[in-house]
Design a protein around this motif. Structure first.
Motif, PDB file in Angstrom:
ATOM      1  N   GLU A 136       0.833  -1.206   0.000  1.00 39.24           N
ATOM      2  CA  GLU A 136       0.000   0.000   0.000  1.00 39.24           C
ATOM      3  C   GLU A 136       0.868   1.256   0.000  1.00 39.24           C
ATOM      4  O   GLU A 136       1.939   1.303   0.601  1.00 39.24           O
ATOM      5  CB  GLU A 136      -0.918   0.010   1.229  1.00 39.24           C
ATOM      6  N   ASP A 137       0.386   2.302  -0.693  1.00 34.97           N
ATOM      7  CA  ASP A 137       1.100   3.570  -0.755  1.00 34.97           C
ATOM      8  C   ASP A 137       1.031   4.285   0.589  1.00 34.97           C
ATOM      9  O   ASP A 137       0.001   4.269   1.265  1.00 34.97           O
ATOM     10  CB  ASP A 137       0.493   4.475  -1.826  1.00 34.97           C
ATOM     11  N   PHE A 138       2.124   4.954   0.954  1.00 35.18           N
ATOM     12  CA  PHE A 138       2.129   5.750   2.179  1.00 35.18           C
ATOM     13  C   PHE A 138       1.460   7.107   1.975  1.00 35.18           C
ATOM     14  O   PHE A 138       1.022   7.728   2.942  1.00 35.18           O
ATOM     15  CB  PHE A 138       3.559   5.945   2.685  1.00 35.18           C
ATOM     16  N   TYR A 139       1.382   7.572   0.718  1.00 39.13           N
ATOM     17  CA  TYR A 139       0.796   8.884   0.436  1.00 39.13           C
ATOM     18  C   TYR A 139      -0.225   8.760  -0.684  1.00 39.13           C
ATOM     19  O   TYR A 139      -0.141   7.864  -1.532  1.00 39.13           O
ATOM     20  CB  TYR A 139       1.884   9.883   0.024  1.00 39.13           C
ATOM     21  N   GLY A 140      -1.183   9.692  -0.692  1.00 33.97           N
ATOM     22  CA  GLY A 140      -2.152   9.727  -1.772  1.00 33.97           C
ATOM     23  C   GLY A 140      -1.497  10.165  -3.070  1.00 33.97           C
ATOM     24  O   GLY A 140      -0.461  10.844  -3.052  1.00 33.97           O
ATOM     25  N   PRO A 141      -2.081   9.808  -4.219  1.00 35.47           N
ATOM     26  CA  PRO A 141      -1.436  10.078  -5.509  1.00 35.47           C
ATOM     27  C   PRO A 141      -1.195  11.564  -5.790  1.00 35.47           C
ATOM     28  O   PRO A 141      -0.278  11.907  -6.526  1.00 35.47           O
ATOM     29  CB  PRO A 141      -2.395   9.462  -6.525  1.00 35.47           C
ATOM     30  N   TYR A 142      -2.010  12.451  -5.202  1.00 38.61           N
ATOM     31  CA  TYR A 142      -1.871  13.882  -5.473  1.00 38.61           C
ATOM     32  C   TYR A 142      -1.478  14.682  -4.233  1.00 38.61           C
ATOM     33  O   TYR A 142      -1.493  15.900  -4.243  1.00 38.61           O
ATOM     34  CB  TYR A 142      -3.169  14.432  -6.064  1.00 38.61           C
ATOM     35  N   GLN A 143      -1.104  13.980  -3.164  1.00 33.93           N
ATOM     36  CA  GLN A 143      -0.773  14.647  -1.907  1.00 33.93           C
ATOM     37  C   GLN A 143       0.445  15.563  -2.068  1.00 33.93           C
ATOM     38  O   GLN A 143       0.460  16.699  -1.586  1.00 33.93           O
ATOM     39  CB  GLN A 143      -0.510  13.587  -0.833  1.00 33.93           C
ATOM     40  N   ALA A 144       1.476  15.066  -2.736  1.00 38.46           N
ATOM     41  CA  ALA A 144       2.682  15.878  -2.948  1.00 38.46           C
ATOM     42  C   ALA A 144       2.376  17.073  -3.848  1.00 38.46           C
ATOM     43  O   ALA A 144       2.845  18.187  -3.592  1.00 38.46           O
ATOM     44  CB  ALA A 144       3.796  15.026  -3.552  1.00 38.46           C
ATOM     45  N   GLN A 145       1.595  16.859  -4.899  1.00 37.40           N
ATOM     46  CA  GLN A 145       1.223  17.954  -5.798  1.00 37.40           C
ATOM     47  C   GLN A 145       0.480  19.040  -5.038  1.00 37.40           C
ATOM     48  O   GLN A 145       0.771  20.235  -5.190  1.00 37.40           O
ATOM     49  CB  GLN A 145       0.349  17.436  -6.943  1.00 37.40           C
ATOM     50  N   ASP A 146      -0.478  18.644  -4.225  1.00 34.02           N
ATOM     51  CA  ASP A 146      -1.288  19.624  -3.489  1.00 34.02           C
ATOM     52  C   ASP A 146      -0.433  20.400  -2.496  1.00 34.02           C
ATOM     53  O   ASP A 146      -0.552  21.627  -2.374  1.00 34.02           O
ATOM     54  CB  ASP A 146      -2.435  18.921  -2.754  1.00 34.02           C
ATOM     55  N   PHE A 147       0.438  19.702  -1.778  1.00 33.92           N
ATOM     56  CA  PHE A 147       1.271  20.350  -0.767  1.00 33.92           C
ATOM     57  C   PHE A 147       2.247  21.336  -1.417  1.00 33.92           C
ATOM     58  O   PHE A 147       2.436  22.461  -0.935  1.00 33.92           O
ATOM     59  CB  PHE A 147       2.030  19.285   0.019  1.00 33.92           C
ATOM     60  N   ALA A 148       2.851  20.916  -2.525  1.00 28.68           N
ATOM     61  CA  ALA A 148       3.790  21.797  -3.234  1.00 28.68           C
ATOM     62  C   ALA A 148       3.072  23.021  -3.778  1.00 28.68           C
ATOM     63  O   ALA A 148       3.558  24.149  -3.657  1.00 28.68           O
ATOM     64  CB  ALA A 148       4.463  21.029  -4.366  1.00 28.68           C
ATOM     65  N   ARG A 149       1.910  22.810  -4.359  1.00 32.50           N
ATOM     66  CA  ARG A 149       1.138  23.938  -4.910  1.00 32.50           C
ATOM     67  C   ARG A 149       0.739  24.918  -3.809  1.00 32.50           C
ATOM     68  O   ARG A 149       0.806  26.139  -3.993  1.00 32.50           O
ATOM     69  CB  ARG A 149      -0.110  23.410  -5.626  1.00 32.50           C
ATOM     70  N   ASP A 150       0.361  24.391  -2.652  1.00 31.22           N
ATOM     71  CA  ASP A 150      -0.068  25.253  -1.552  1.00 31.22           C
ATOM     72  C   ASP A 150       1.068  26.145  -1.040  1.00 31.22           C
ATOM     73  O   ASP A 150       0.815  27.223  -0.491  1.00 31.22           O
ATOM     74  CB  ASP A 150      -0.603  24.401  -0.386  1.00 31.22           C
ATOM     75  N   ASN A 151       2.314  25.692  -1.202  1.00 33.23           N
ATOM     76  CA  ASN A 151       3.465  26.452  -0.698  1.00 33.23           C
ATOM     77  C   ASN A 151       4.222  27.198  -1.793  1.00 33.23           C
ATOM     78  O   ASN A 151       5.161  27.949  -1.490  1.00 33.23           O
ATOM     79  CB  ASN A 151       4.428  25.513   0.037  1.00 33.23           C
ATOM     80  N   ALA A 152       3.839  26.995  -3.056  1.00 32.19           N
ATOM     81  CA  ALA A 152       4.595  27.561  -4.168  1.00 32.19           C
ATOM     82  C   ALA A 152       4.602  29.083  -4.153  1.00 32.19           C
ATOM     83  O   ALA A 152       5.639  29.716  -4.400  1.00 32.19           O
ATOM     84  CB  ALA A 152       4.045  27.044  -5.498  1.00 32.19           C
ATOM     85  N   THR A 153       3.465  29.703  -3.861  1.00 27.80           N
ATOM     86  CA  THR A 153       3.391  31.163  -3.884  1.00 27.80           C
ATOM     87  C   THR A 153       4.345  31.776  -2.873  1.00 27.80           C
ATOM     88  O   THR A 153       5.057  32.743  -3.186  1.00 27.80           O
ATOM     89  CB  THR A 153       1.951  31.631  -3.601  1.00 27.80           C
ATOM     90  N   GLU A 154       4.387  31.200  -1.682  1.00 28.55           N
ATOM     91  CA  GLU A 154       5.307  31.719  -0.658  1.00 28.55           C
ATOM     92  C   GLU A 154       6.758  31.572  -1.097  1.00 28.55           C
ATOM     93  O   GLU A 154       7.601  32.428  -0.790  1.00 28.55           O
ATOM     94  CB  GLU A 154       5.071  31.003   0.667  1.00 28.55           C
ATOM     95  N   LEU A 155       7.051  30.515  -1.827  1.00 28.34           N
ATOM     96  CA  LEU A 155       8.415  30.313  -2.323  1.00 28.34           C
ATOM     97  C   LEU A 155       8.733  31.202  -3.518  1.00 28.34           C
ATOM     98  O   LEU A 155       9.903  31.323  -3.897  1.00 28.34           O
ATOM     99  CB  LEU A 155       8.616  28.848  -2.731  1.00 28.34           C
ATOM    100  N   GLY A 156       7.703  31.799  -4.111  1.00 33.76           N
ATOM    101  CA  GLY A 156       7.921  32.583  -5.327  1.00 33.76           C
ATOM    102  C   GLY A 156       8.130  31.710  -6.543  1.00 33.76           C
ATOM    103  O   GLY A 156       8.714  32.140  -7.547  1.00 33.76           O
ATOM    104  N   MET A 157       7.646  30.470  -6.481  1.00 35.04           N
ATOM    105  CA  MET A 157       7.785  29.526  -7.586  1.00 35.04           C
ATOM    106  C   MET A 157       6.412  29.129  -8.098  1.00 35.04           C
ATOM    107  O   MET A 157       5.384  29.480  -7.511  1.00 35.04           O
ATOM    108  CB  MET A 157       8.555  28.276  -7.127  1.00 35.04           C
ATOM    109  N   GLU A 158       6.415  28.395  -9.197  1.00 36.04           N
ATOM    110  CA  GLU A 158       5.174  27.846  -9.744  1.00 36.04           C
ATOM    111  C   GLU A 158       5.355  26.359  -9.988  1.00 36.04           C
ATOM    112  O   GLU A 158       6.459  25.904 -10.304  1.00 36.04           O
ATOM    113  CB  GLU A 158       4.804  28.555 -11.054  1.00 36.04           C
TER     114      GLU A 158
END
Length: 386
Positions: free
Chosen positions: A301-323
């Motif tokens: 079984e996967d330890f993370y959901g298939p889009y969990q990393a995508q969602d987390f990165a997107r949520d923090n991207a603006t603060e990082l000044g990245m896309e």
């Protein structure tokens, strides 16, 4: 030293690119100031190198306990700066004390002098839960921190003497930045395995994403530190990347290697990779489905959901000044070549599939590998190493 960059490239994390390498004239005095020698593990050596060259900017050494605790609990340092995973030096040596100056060595090289400013016994179960979302030793990083890392963690400043000699020649952030076009998008592609046709289609098509500038480039930036036990050996991967770079000879692709040890930490790892790539000059980051994910070796079984990393990165991207650039789900079809899975389904196209297991069996058996799946140059390297 560190320098705030004023070029047309993205600013490093925290505003300045750290460089902890001492000058040639200072090297002998710094080396002689050390009290004792301590040999680095492979993972330690990767962290030392990234600290010294500024890959972990704005850190100037291994984290103290306060920052370690804050990052474990909140993925931020005590100053509030985003950080995906704690950066610490580990040891089982009880005799190491605060104030010691350690000469860090690695395979006969003298890498840095480390001034120990803090020492503590971490709560590794809390670290595992905070960073990896689980305390199960079926997770490779939980197994690593519980079984490989020492009893004590150390924090403190570094003075760099020499960078590790590696099969992968790793450019520093400053060296990579010097190759990048100013004022343009730089899209980072992270991988830890050989690049096949679908990967190439993925990161070249990312250049056509709506939030990427017309003259943007992609930085293919594979990790070359310790990874999962069943991954292809680093020396072999290096050969596949070098051969492929020569074969495609694409002016919109830059190639470099990253001395980083994977944790397979899913969302936290995605954030860590974005921060590092920002320091290397990247403005955009391709986030794949289940990025840096892993499975239980018992249940599968996967330890993370298939889009969990995508969602987390997107949520923090603006603060990082990245896309972020979401990873396209590409498939190969008989009629139209590589298209998105949604397009293939809508048109009723015939999708061709080849699993990693089948690919490895065909390699070992000397069978012809279809060119839609893998580049001929990559296959030649892998077959020679099999």
């Amino acid at each position: 030293m560190s320098a705030t960059l004023t070029t047309g490239l993205i600013a490093p994390h925290g505003g300045s690119l750290v460089d902890l390498m001492v000058t040639e004239g200072q090297r002998e005095a710094v080396r002689a100031s050390a009290d004792r020698r301590v040999e680095c593990s492979d993972r330690n050596a990767c962290d030392v190198e990234l600290l010294v060259v500024g890959g972990f900017s704005p850190l100037r050494g291994f984290m103290h306990q306060e920052d370690y605790d804050a990052v474990v609990a909140t993925n931020r340092t005590t100053s509030g700066l985003l950080f995906g995973l704690p950066i610490v030096f580990d040891t089982d040596d009880e005799s190491i004390a605060i104030g010691d100056r350690l000469l860090l060595t690695y395979h006969g090289q003298e890498l840095a002098v480390f001034t120990v400013e803090s020492k503590w016994e971490p709560d590794k179960a809390r670290e595992a839960q905070g960073c990896y979302g689980t305390t199960s030793i079926e997770h490779p990083a939980v197994r690593m921190i519980s079984g490989e890392r020492g009893r004590f963690y150390l924090g403190g400043q570094l003075q760099g003497l020499e960078l590790p000699r590696r099969v992968f020649p790793c450019k520093t952030p400053a060296e990579v930045r010097a190759t990048l076009p100013e004022g343009q998008s730089v899209v980072a592609f992270q991988c830890r395995n050989p690049i096949h046709r679908a990967h190439y289609e993925l990161f070249t098509r990312a250049l056509d994403a709506g939030n990427v500038s017309a003259q943007g480039v992609v930085l293919v930036h594979p990790t070359c530190g310790p990874t999962q036990d069943d991954d292809i050996a680093g020396a072999v991967r290096f050969q596949t990347y070098e051969r492929l770079a020569a074969e495609v000879d694409n002016p919109r692709i830059r190639w470099a290697y990253l001395p980083y040890s994977m944790h397979m930490a899913g969302p936290r790892e995605a954030l860590q990779h974005m921060i590092i790539r920002k320091n290397y000059g990247c403005t955009h980051f391709i986030i794949g489905r289940d990025m840096a994910g892993c499975k239980s070796s018992l249940t599968g079984e996967d330890f993370y959901g298939p889009y969990q990393a995508q969602d987390f990165a997107r949520d923090n991207a603006t603060e990082l000044g990245m896309e972020t650039v979401p990873s396209l789900n590409l498939v190969y079809t008989e009629e139209e070549g590589y298209v998105t899975a949604e397009h293939a389904e809508a048109r009723g196209l015939h999708v061709k599939k080849l699993s990693g297991t089948q690919f490895r069996q065909m390699l070992r058996g000397g069978e012809e590998i279809p060119e839609w799946f893998a580049f001929r140059s990559v296959v030649e390297v892998l077959r020679a190493a099999a």
